[in-house]
Design a protein around this motif. Structure first.
Motif, PDB file in Angstrom:
ATOM      1  N   HIS A   1      -2.547   0.598  -4.348  1.00  0.00           N
ATOM      2  CA  HIS A   1      -2.225  -0.762  -3.937  1.00  0.00           C
ATOM      3  C   HIS A   1      -1.538  -1.468  -5.098  1.00  0.00           C
TER       4      HIS A   1
ATOM      5  N   LYS B   1      -8.452  -1.002  -4.455  1.00  0.00           N
ATOM      6  CA  LYS B   1      -8.577  -1.207  -3.011  1.00  0.00           C
ATOM      7  C   LYS B   1      -9.381  -2.465  -2.725  1.00  0.00           C
ATOM      8  N   GLU B   2     -10.432  -2.695  -3.500  1.00  0.00           N
ATOM      9  CA  GLU B   2     -11.288  -3.858  -3.302  1.00  0.00           C
ATOM     10  C   GLU B   2     -10.529  -5.156  -3.586  1.00  0.00           C
TER      11      GLU B   2
ATOM     12  N   LYS C   1       0.869  -1.173   0.000  1.00  0.00           N
ATOM     13  CA  LYS C   1       0.000   0.000   0.000  1.00  0.00           C
ATOM     14  C   LYS C   1       0.906   1.222   0.000  1.00  0.00           C
TER      15      LYS C   1
ATOM     16  N   LEU D   1      -6.341 -10.022   0.855  1.00  0.00           N
ATOM     17  CA  LEU D   1      -6.060 -10.117   2.288  1.00  0.00           C
ATOM     18  C   LEU D   1      -7.044 -11.036   2.994  1.00  0.00           C
ATOM     19  N   ALA D   2      -8.323 -10.919   2.653  1.00  0.00           N
ATOM     20  CA  ALA D   2      -9.354 -11.735   3.291  1.00  0.00           C
ATOM     21  C   ALA D   2      -9.188 -13.210   2.942  1.00  0.00           C
TER      22      ALA D   2
ATOM     23  N   GLN E   1      -8.178  -5.824  -0.649  1.00  0.00           N
ATOM     24  CA  GLN E   1      -8.916  -6.317   0.514  1.00  0.00           C
ATOM     25  C   GLN E   1      -9.359  -7.762   0.313  1.00  0.00           C
ATOM     26  N   GLN E   2      -9.747  -8.106  -0.902  1.00  0.00           N
ATOM     27  CA  GLN E   2     -10.166  -9.469  -1.203  1.00  0.00           C
ATOM     28  C   GLN E   2      -8.985 -10.441  -1.049  1.00  0.00           C
TER      29      GLN E   2
END
Length: 93
Positions: free
Chosen positions: A52, A67-68, A33, A74-75, A71-72
């Motif tokens: 990112h 960003k999405e 990031k 990472l999840a 986050q996906q």
């Protein structure tokens, strides 16, 4: 005289093992990031941009992510069971 500018800091969010789209090797990828902040007299004040990216450790190719997407990723790669904090050991039975 006012001294202003910007400064970018890079945060490594995670190291993920993925298959690279460029070289095709399963390798470690750094999920990063990049936060760019406005500075006044060399003091960072507020963010003016966030990007990112993910970089292959084998071939070095870097791909930008939204960003999405970050986050996906990472999840998907978070451990299901949280690990015990360092320093706390379970008693031996």
């Amino acid at each position: 005289m006012i001294i202003w500018g910007y400064r970018t800091k890079v945060f490594v969010l995670a190291m993920l093992t993925l298959v690279c789209g460029q070289c095709g090797n399963p390798a470690a990828h750094a999920l990063r990031k990049n936060v760019t902040k406005f500075t006044l007299f060399f003091i960072p004040l507020f963010p003016i941009g966030v990007k990112h990216s993910i970089q292959c450790a084998f071939c070095g190719v870097t791909n930008r992510l939204t960003k999405e997407q970050a986050q996906q990723l990472l999840a998907q790669h978070q451990p299901v069971h949280p690990q015990q904090p360092v320093g706390q050991q379970q008693p031996h039975r």
